[in-house]
Design a protein around this motif. Sequence first.
Motif, PDB file in Angstrom:
ATOM      1  N   ILE A 356      -0.796   7.530 -10.167  1.00  0.00           N
ATOM      2  CA  ILE A 356      -1.816   6.544  -9.780  1.00  0.00           C
ATOM      3  C   ILE A 356      -3.069   6.726 -10.624  1.00  0.00           C
ATOM      4  O   ILE A 356      -3.671   5.750 -11.103  1.00  0.00           O
ATOM      5  CB  ILE A 356      -2.142   6.677  -8.285  1.00  0.00           C
ATOM      6  CG1 ILE A 356      -0.898   6.368  -7.445  1.00  0.00           C
ATOM      7  CG2 ILE A 356      -3.282   5.740  -7.889  1.00  0.00           C
ATOM      8  CD1 ILE A 356      -0.370   4.962  -7.605  1.00  0.00           C
ATOM      9  N   ALA A 359      -2.319   5.296 -13.976  1.00  0.00           N
ATOM     10  CA  ALA A 359      -2.383   3.831 -13.984  1.00  0.00           C
ATOM     11  C   ALA A 359      -3.826   3.344 -14.003  1.00  0.00           C
ATOM     12  O   ALA A 359      -4.158   2.364 -14.682  1.00  0.00           O
ATOM     13  CB  ALA A 359      -1.657   3.285 -12.761  1.00  0.00           C
ATOM     14  N   LYS A 372       1.737  -2.832  -7.484  1.00  0.00           N
ATOM     15  CA  LYS A 372       2.833  -2.587  -8.413  1.00  0.00           C
ATOM     16  C   LYS A 372       3.249  -1.121  -8.484  1.00  0.00           C
ATOM     17  O   LYS A 372       4.401  -0.820  -8.783  1.00  0.00           O
ATOM     18  CB  LYS A 372       2.457  -3.081  -9.811  1.00  0.00           C
ATOM     19  CG  LYS A 372       2.365  -4.603  -9.920  1.00  0.00           C
ATOM     20  CD  LYS A 372       2.133  -5.027 -11.357  1.00  0.00           C
ATOM     21  CE  LYS A 372       2.096  -6.554 -11.485  1.00  0.00           C
ATOM     22  NZ  LYS A 372       1.880  -6.997 -12.887  1.00  0.00           N
ATOM     23  N   HIS A 373       2.313  -0.212  -8.237  1.00  0.00           N
ATOM     24  CA  HIS A 373       2.624   1.209  -8.370  1.00  0.00           C
ATOM     25  C   HIS A 373       2.602   1.928  -7.022  1.00  0.00           C
ATOM     26  O   HIS A 373       3.566   2.586  -6.637  1.00  0.00           O
ATOM     27  CB  HIS A 373       1.625   1.869  -9.342  1.00  0.00           C
ATOM     28  CG  HIS A 373       1.721   1.338 -10.735  1.00  0.00           C
ATOM     29  ND1 HIS A 373       2.602   1.821 -11.661  1.00  0.00           N
ATOM     30  CD2 HIS A 373       1.024   0.344 -11.363  1.00  0.00           C
ATOM     31  CE1 HIS A 373       2.463   1.174 -12.809  1.00  0.00           C
ATOM     32  NE2 HIS A 373       1.503   0.266 -12.654  1.00  0.00           N
ATOM     33  N   ASN A 377       6.107   3.052  -4.525  1.00  0.00           N
ATOM     34  CA  ASN A 377       6.424   4.452  -4.259  1.00  0.00           C
ATOM     35  C   ASN A 377       6.209   4.840  -2.800  1.00  0.00           C
ATOM     36  O   ASN A 377       6.620   5.929  -2.393  1.00  0.00           O
ATOM     37  CB  ASN A 377       5.563   5.344  -5.161  1.00  0.00           C
ATOM     38  CG  ASN A 377       6.023   5.323  -6.605  1.00  0.00           C
ATOM     39  OD1 ASN A 377       6.913   6.058  -7.002  1.00  0.00           O
ATOM     40  ND2 ASN A 377       5.431   4.430  -7.397  1.00  0.00           N
TER      41      ASN A 377
END
Length: 458
Positions: A356, A359, A372-373, A377
Amino acid sequence: MAAFLLRRLFYGLLALWLISTLIFLLSRFLPGSFAAQSILKENDSFYNTGSIESRQAAYQSYLRRTRLDLPLFYFSISSSAQPDTAIQLLQESDKLLLQQLSWHYGNPKLATEYFRNLKNLIKRAGPQAQSEVRVHIQELLQTTDAAKIKKSAAALQQLLGSSTESFQLQQTAEALIYSKQQWKTLLPRFSWHGGRNQFHQWLSQLFQGNLGNSYRDNSSVLDLVLKAIGTTWWVLLLSMLLTTFLALELSILFVKQRAGKWRKTLLPLLFITDRIPVFILALLLLIFLASPDFLQLFPVYGMGAYQPQDQHWLQRFVNLFPYMVLPVVCLVCVNLPYITNQFYWSLSDVSHADFIRTAKAKGLSERQVIRKHMLRNALFPIITLLSDFLPALVGGVVVIETIFAIPGIGRLLIESVQTRDYPVMVGVVLVVALFKVIAHFVSDIFYGLADPRIRQKS
């Protein structure tokens, strides 16, 4: 992936069979029965117009027709003092008395003979027997004490003029008392019943797609359950979709760095809502939003008037929608705090991960990082939670359908338990268990889609 899903499907079906078997066996141990309440009980029903003998005959005919006179399972392990399977044809009070006599004196054969002679004497005395005779008969129907049995049997022989029935009763009473073998209660007895048992008959029908017939009106259990699901399904589906959507959006809002004010405002509100019991919340919604004393915005009870069966599903949904608003709002308010809290903590745990921060260092916007991330997860605990959410909703809808008078699966379960309608009870529980198995199977599919490692391992 296919092998993994097939294995999970096999385990799910095995669990479904074990649950249904356990519920079937446990339902038979409930005290009382529909036949005892409707046939033997003296009330204003149809059966009250007949004599005691006619009601007894109707009761035994009912037990044979519904196969409740058969043993429960393929085998049974009981005490040697337990009476034989003919006890199944007796009503509850007579069955209890015969069992107590057999266990107290350890001689089920003589206890059965004594009980049969007592019933013959009651039939001989008739309903017009004098009060003193009725007193002694009532005493014999309630006691296993030897002194009381001898005293009442001798008194009945004198009062009835040494009749054949009273003489036989006194003889078997003395034989039962003097042949007491209470040690037999410690000896086990194994009995094999073969295929002539209640569970085998039910299982054979189940494999043919038949859940049996209701004890109340002899209607098909499958038709009753499907009709109830048709009403409950819309409430469950709307509640689940709306709760999941709101919980996901709220948890995403709380995770954002600039949403401190929203967290301070909404989290205490959700905590307060979570403390309100579901039945109180339902009653409050009825009072404030469906009462002429406040705001009568929605209809109160019943999911609307009669709906034709050939109606298109969309038209049926539109007709039922006003009646579903309050039940859906109630279920959403009850489940939203817990679901939101779990989603929020799942996202919070992922928000501190290294990928994270990577990103964010790449210059991605906060919305892209979260959706999106971070969200991808955090799917595993979310999928696990949602797999248990649908069965939990089915359990919670029981209270909602009772309060809002919705003719759904929950209300059908309550009515079947109250009337001891075993086939309907088992059918409803089987459907609820099926919901849970399907939910877990779907969650396994999403596990495989969310994480390629599961597909590779399987």
